[in-house]
Design an enzyme around this catalytic site. Structure first.
Site, PDB file in Angstrom:
ATOM      1  N   PRO A   2       0.903  -0.740  -0.269  1.00 36.05           N
ATOM      2  CA  PRO A   2       0.007  -0.381  -0.111  1.00 36.05           C
ATOM      3  C   PRO A   2       0.868   0.762  -0.342  1.00 36.05           C
ATOM      4  CG  PRO A   2      -0.573  -1.124   1.943  1.00 36.05           C
ATOM      5  CD  PRO A   2       0.171  -1.915   1.051  1.00 36.05           C
ATOM      6  N   GLU A   3       0.666   2.098  -1.122  1.00 36.79           N
ATOM      7  CA  GLU A   3       0.854   3.592  -0.576  1.00 36.79           C
ATOM      8  C   GLU A   3      -0.441   4.483  -0.478  1.00 36.79           C
ATOM      9  OE1 GLU A   3       3.071   4.287  -4.325  1.00 36.79           O
ATOM     10  OE2 GLU A   3       3.554   2.425  -4.719  1.00 36.79           O
TER      11      GLU A   3
END
Ligand SMILES: [Zn+2]
Length: 284
Positions: A2-3
């Site tokens: 995840p960013e």
DNA sequence: CCGCTGACCTGCCTGC
DNA sequence: TGCAGGCAGGTCAGCG
């Protein structure tokens, strides 16, 4: 994986589901997943708290609890944090299980065990418990412009992509969105950050916001193991402009997409659309 | 201070 | 089938 957009998507889901509910019991299946305090204290002290609100800072999920306490989470590469209503049998990567009074569960799953949960006791702040949280740079959705990038990159010789990945400069950009932003802005990721021209930084700032907002709108990108808080797959990956497209034709000019390592990470770009040297208009 | 490399951990995929 | 090597969306300590 995840960013910022994926973390934002998770936070929004949790904010809809958690406030008002109480933690009844805590089960830690993997000690390494707890960043603070010791596992025993984490289990004993988190139990009984009520969830109040869920926010995000960079890639950190920050959950405010009653009595001024908190619960923080970083998903790192493979973490997931989700509320489960029908208690199907958990994934084999379940690391921490938090039973709620109403029968649901907040589950932290993390194949690679890089992610962490931190309990913040009453009287302490998130920054007290997680010092690096206090060193994070600007939130790119709130503060982003060519002027800001110019001051952040001033004098830096490291590749511009490396600078984009530095969480102390900008909080939340990761490997995919760094590549995508640079591709959209037509900037070669290997160029020394301090040499990128102001007009190019204006463009880059704009593309960073566009790419992040678009991803949030599509509930975050995904390869295979990212899910939002309800376990629904995101759906941005098939829309990637350049990430993961080594050897495939550039969507703009059809040249072959290149892949090199920058700061130890796979980096994708088009040599024609993102030249190393500034493009010089040839005279006829 | 700056910038790079390896380490952390687990699983998947490819090639021999 | 086995096994080695490379890959994975992040961060941090340690080194020159
Ligand atoms: Zn191109």
């Amino acid at each position: 994986m995840p960013e910022l957009p994926e973390v934002e998507t998770v936070c929004r889901g949790l904010q809809l589901q958690l406030p008002g509910s109480f933690v009844s019991e805590v089960d830690v299946l993997r000690d390494d997943s707890i960043g603070y305090p010791e596992v025993e204290e984490f289990i004993d002290q988190l139990a009984g708290h009520r969830f109040e609100s869920v926010t995000r800072r960079g890639k950190y999920i920050l959950i405010n609890l009653d009595r001024g306490a908190g619960l923080a989470c970083h998903l790192r590469m493979s973490g997931r944090l989700m509320v489960v209503k029908d208690l199907q049998q958990p994934s084999r990567f379940l690391r921490v299980r938090m039973g709620l009074k109403d029968g649901r569960e907040l589950r932290f799953e993390d194949m690679r065990v890089f992610g962490r949960l931190w309990y913040v006791p009453p009287g302490k702040t998130f920054v007290d418990v997680i010092p690096t949280l206090g060193e994070l740079g600007v939130e790119p959705l709130d503060q982003m412009s060519g002027e800001i990038l110019a001051s952040l990159f001033d004098g830096k010789k490291q590749p511009v992509k490396t600078a984009l990945l530095d969480q102390r400069l900008i909080a939340g950009i990761g490997n995919i969105y760094a590549d995508e932003s640079l591709y959209q802005a037509g900037i070669n990721p290997l160029r020394p950050a301090g040499t990128v021209k102001r007009a190019e930084l204006d463009k880059l700032a704009n593309e960073i916001q566009k790419v992040l907002k678009r991803a949030i709108k599509h509930r975050g990108s995904t390869l295979s193991d990212y899910r939002d808080s309800e376990g629904v797959n995101g759906n941005y990956q098939n829309k990637a402009g350049v990430y993961g497209r080594e050897g495939l034709p550039c969507r703009v000019c059809k040249s072959e997409i290149e892949r090199v390592k920058i700061a130890g990470r796979s980096s994708h770009f088009c040599l024609v659309c993102q030249p190393i040297k500034a493009v010089r208009k040839s005279r006829k």
